[in-house]
Design a protein around this motif. Structure first.
Motif, short mmCIF file in Angstrom:
data_model
loop_
_atom_site.label_atom_id
_atom_site.label_comp_id
_atom_site.label_asym_id
_atom_site.label_seq_id
_atom_site.Cartn_x
_atom_site.Cartn_y
_atom_site.Cartn_z
N ASN A 165 0.80 -1.22 0.02
CA ASN A 165 -0.13 0.10 -0.16
C ASN A 165 0.85 1.15 0.00
O ASN A 165 0.42 2.24 -0.41
CB ASN A 165 -0.90 0.12 1.37
N ASN A 166 2.11 1.20 0.63
CA ASN A 166 2.84 2.43 0.56
C ASN A 166 3.44 2.82 -0.56
O ASN A 166 3.83 2.05 -1.56
CB ASN A 166 3.99 2.38 1.71
N GLU A 167 3.76 4.01 -1.01
CA GLU A 167 4.46 4.57 -2.03
C GLU A 167 5.97 4.25 -2.30
O GLU A 167 6.30 3.71 -3.28
CB GLU A 167 4.14 6.06 -2.19
N GLU A 168 6.50 4.20 -1.27
CA GLU A 168 7.86 3.66 -1.34
C GLU A 168 8.00 2.36 -1.33
O GLU A 168 7.72 1.52 -0.33
CB GLU A 168 8.65 4.30 0.20
N GLN A 169 8.67 1.80 -2.35
CA GLN A 169 8.79 0.07 -2.53
C GLN A 169 10.09 -0.17 -2.57
O GLN A 169 10.97 0.65 -3.06
CB GLN A 169 8.06 -0.01 -4.08
N ASN A 170 10.05 -1.41 -2.00
CA ASN A 170 11.52 -2.47 -2.20
C ASN A 170 11.17 -3.40 -3.45
O ASN A 170 9.94 -3.93 -3.25
CB ASN A 170 11.80 -2.92 -0.93
N ILE A 171 12.14 -3.64 -4.14
CA ILE A 171 11.89 -4.46 -5.24
C ILE A 171 13.28 -5.58 -5.24
O ILE A 171 14.33 -5.06 -5.23
CB ILE A 171 11.92 -3.86 -6.60
N ARG A 172 12.66 -6.71 -5.62
CA ARG A 172 13.70 -7.80 -5.60
C ARG A 172 13.53 -8.43 -6.91
O ARG A 172 12.53 -9.05 -7.27
CB ARG A 172 13.66 -8.66 -4.56
N VAL A 173 14.54 -8.41 -7.79
CA VAL A 173 14.52 -8.90 -9.09
C VAL A 173 15.70 -9.80 -9.53
O VAL A 173 16.85 -9.41 -9.17
CB VAL A 173 14.36 -7.91 -10.07
N ALA A 174 15.49 -10.82 -10.02
CA ALA A 174 16.38 -11.86 -10.44
C ALA A 174 16.39 -11.91 -11.97
O ALA A 174 15.30 -11.73 -12.61
CB ALA A 174 15.95 -13.20 -9.73
N PHE A 175 17.19 -12.64 -12.48
CA PHE A 175 17.53 -12.68 -14.03
C PHE A 175 18.05 -14.14 -14.28
O PHE A 175 19.11 -14.45 -13.52
CB PHE A 175 18.46 -11.83 -14.51
N CYS A 176 17.43 -14.81 -15.12
CA CYS A 176 17.86 -15.98 -15.39
C CYS A 176 18.04 -16.19 -17.34
O CYS A 176 16.90 -15.86 -17.89
CB CYS A 176 16.57 -17.21 -15.19
N GLY A 177 19.07 -16.30 -17.92
CA GLY A 177 19.16 -16.37 -19.15
C GLY A 177 20.64 -16.30 -19.75
O GLY A 177 21.50 -16.83 -19.03
N ASN A 178 20.62 -15.80 -20.83
CA ASN A 178 21.72 -15.96 -21.52
C ASN A 178 22.43 -14.40 -21.82
O ASN A 178 22.08 -13.39 -21.31
CB ASN A 178 21.85 -16.76 -22.67
N SER A 179 23.35 -14.25 -23.26
CA SER A 179 24.17 -13.20 -23.44
C SER A 179 23.08 -12.11 -23.91
O SER A 179 23.22 -10.73 -23.91
CB SER A 179 24.92 -13.59 -24.48
N ILE A 180 21.86 -12.53 -24.37
CA ILE A 180 20.72 -11.30 -24.35
C ILE A 180 20.62 -10.37 -23.17
O ILE A 180 20.33 -9.19 -23.23
CB ILE A 180 19.46 -11.98 -25.02
N LEU A 181 20.83 -10.90 -22.03
CA LEU A 181 20.78 -10.37 -20.78
C LEU A 181 22.03 -9.73 -20.37
O LEU A 181 22.05 -8.59 -19.64
CB LEU A 181 20.12 -11.10 -19.85
N TYR A 182 23.23 -10.49 -20.80
CA TYR A 182 24.27 -10.08 -19.88
C TYR A 182 25.05 -8.84 -20.89
O TYR A 182 26.14 -8.28 -20.34
CB TYR A 182 25.25 -11.05 -19.49
#
Length: 325
Positions: free
Chosen positions: A20-37
């Motif tokens: 509900n609060n405006e201040e947000q904490n985000i946890r994001v993970a990445f799974c993939g290959n060279s398109i991402l790195y």
């Protein structure tokens, strides 16, 4: 364009729908290959997320060049050399000092060793491996062919799916499938049978939508599709000169232009808010850059940002820009 139990709706409000609060904490993970790195999309998106709406960002990854989601599961992280030899991979504390392990060795940010290390949640009291979003990309051609589509579908059902189900017992964890783009040159990497840019894009998108449905059928409450390929196609149809700059010299990896567009689409997909304006200094934190490392101008970057908003139906972005003009 976001998929969930209500297919292809645009009701994604990002983490604000969880808290509900405006201040947000985000946890994001990445799974993939060279398109991402290539050009370090994880770190680029991390810095973009820190500028608006979010007070704290935690990101980690399991990446390996040339892999499918199947071989990534089997072989795990392959970034020790590519990320590990770059000074930007050195982990530092809040004061900027190099962090070291108990034996005095420098700790480097190269990602988690395996998918299990990244996503497993064995201890319900430990929130370390709980994620809000997990961004995933398959080998570009895999969603476009029936046999490899089936292979990835099976590994999603048997391996990735159970991990997400366990994640969602603790908190909402949303898989985000990155729809990769068609190659710049027809026939690259034995892709002649996949057709021209339009046909290739359509086949990849259809396969990625199938991945989304597979995870929904598995019981994952929400699954998103990040339409990166659609954004590249829009540039192909509307600004061929800028579209050409989205690729590295090999005609399939993203240049810094392409990674910026990709990151903007990911931002729009997970937050459904306009991405922040481009800052070239963000690339200074990259652990790996493309061979062609020319950066977009502010004007070019803004056109790519607006394209992401258009493709993802983030109308507030384009309305704001029209008012500024």
């Amino acid at each position: 364009m976001v998929s969930s139990k209500n297919n292809n709706n645009n009701n994604n409000k990002g983490p604000s729908s969880k808290k509900n609060n405006e201040e947000q904490n985000i946890r994001v993970a990445f799974c993939g290959n060279s398109i991402l790195y290539y050009n370090d999309c994880p770190r680029l998106l991390e810095q973009m997320l820190r500028t608006k709406f979010v007070t704290k960002v935690q990101q980690d990854s399991c990446l390996r060049g040339g892999v499918t989601l199947t071989t990534l599961w089997e072989r795990g992280n392959g970034m020790r050399k590519l990320f590990g030899r770059h000074p930007n991979s050195i982990s530092r504390d809040k004061k900027g000092n190099t962090t070291r392990d108990k034996d005095g060795n420098t700790i480097r940010d190269i990602g988690s060793p395996t998918i299990l290390d990244l996503l497993s949640t064995n201890d319900d009291n430990d929130t370390t491996n709980y994620w809000d979003y997990v961004i995933m990309n398959d080998h570009t051609q895999h969603p476009a062919r029936s046999d490899t589509l089936e292979e990835t579908t099976n590994v999603l059902k048997d391996h990735y799916g159970p991990l997400f189900l366990h994640q969602n017992k603790k908190s909402a964890c949303i898989p985000v499938f990155l729809q990769t783009t068609a190659y710049r040159k027809r026939g690259v990497k034995e892709s002649e049978d996949l057709g021209d840019v339009v046909t290739f894009t359509s086949k990849v998108k259809e396969g990625c939508e199938s991945y989304v449905q597979t995870m929904l059928d598995k019981g994952i409450p929400n699954v998103y599709l990040a339409p990166v390929g659609d954004a590249f196609l829009w540039m192909h149809d509307n600004n061929k000169e800028l579209w050409y700059k989205l690729f590295d010299e090999d005609d399939f990896h993203p240049s810094p232009y392409g990674t910026w567009l990709q990151a903007c689409v990911l931002y729009c997909t997970i937050l459904h808010k306009p991405p922040p304006s481009y800052q070239s200094v963000w690339y200074q934190k990259s652990r790996f850059m493309a061979k062609i490392s020319t950066l977009p101008t502010e004007t070019e970057a803004e056109e790519l940002r607006l394209t992401a908003c258009l493709v993802c139906n983030v109308n507030s972005c384009n309305k704001k820009k029209r008012k500024e003009r």
